[in-house]
Design a protein around this motif. Structure first.
Motif, PDB file in Angstrom:
ATOM      1  N   LYS A 170       0.804  -1.224   0.000  1.00 14.90           N
ATOM      2  CA  LYS A 170       0.000   0.000   0.000  1.00 14.90           C
ATOM      3  C   LYS A 170       0.835   1.271   0.000  1.00 14.90           C
ATOM      4  O   LYS A 170       0.469   2.260  -0.625  1.00 14.90           O
ATOM      5  N   GLU A 171       1.959   1.261   0.673  1.00 18.75           N
ATOM      6  CA  GLU A 171       2.813   2.457   0.694  1.00 18.75           C
ATOM      7  C   GLU A 171       3.365   2.753  -0.700  1.00 18.75           C
ATOM      8  O   GLU A 171       3.461   3.899  -1.105  1.00 18.75           O
ATOM      9  N   LYS A 223       0.556   4.230  -2.658  1.00 19.17           N
ATOM     10  CA  LYS A 223       0.299   5.600  -2.186  1.00 19.17           C
ATOM     11  C   LYS A 223       1.307   6.582  -2.802  1.00 19.17           C
ATOM     12  O   LYS A 223       0.946   7.694  -3.173  1.00 19.17           O
ATOM     13  N   ASN A 224       2.564   6.143  -2.934  1.00 21.06           N
ATOM     14  CA  ASN A 224       3.592   6.994  -3.536  1.00 21.06           C
ATOM     15  C   ASN A 224       3.440   7.115  -5.051  1.00 21.06           C
ATOM     16  O   ASN A 224       3.871   8.103  -5.645  1.00 21.06           O
TER      17      ASN A 224
END
Length: 122
Positions: A110-111, A114-115
């Motif tokens: 998810k990170e 997100k980026n």
């Protein structure tokens, strides 16, 4: 907003206008398309099969992937319009692109998503 069962995030496709094509650029990778998708793109471009393959594709195992071009600090899909910062074949983009960001990979990363995508909401 787009929601998809099995994903704990949603996607605002309107964010693509302001994004600058972050999902089309970055690290080198494969952009796969089915033979039917490739044929539709080839016909749209008005090219003979051999010229289309030579210009836009590379063989990866038994499949074809779009070639990439150098772009900023990485790479871009060959169909990424670097001046307009969007997809030059958007209406014909392959399933891999149409289903972004709803890839199983992003359920656990998810990170990274997100980026990469400003249109994601958790």
């Amino acid at each position: 907003m787009i929601y998809k069962q099995g994903f704990d995030f949603c996607f605002d496709e309107k964010a693509c206008v302001a994004c600058g094509g972050k999902c089309c650029v970055g690290e080198s990778g494969n952009i796969f398309a089915s033979f039917e998708e490739l044929e539709a793109i080839r016909a749209f471009l008005g090219l003979e099969k051999a010229e289309f393959v030579k210009t836009y594709l590379r063989k990866v195992g038994l499949r074809y992937s779009f070639k990439e071009c150098e772009f900023e600090n990485g790479f871009a899909c060959i169909f990424f319009d670097q001046r307009k910062k969007n997809c030059s074949i958007y209406e014909l983009r392959p399933k891999q692109c149409r289903t972004f960001p709803f890839w199983d990979y992003f359920k656990k990363h998810k990170e990274e998503l997100k980026n990469e995508c400003i249109g994601i909401y958790f």
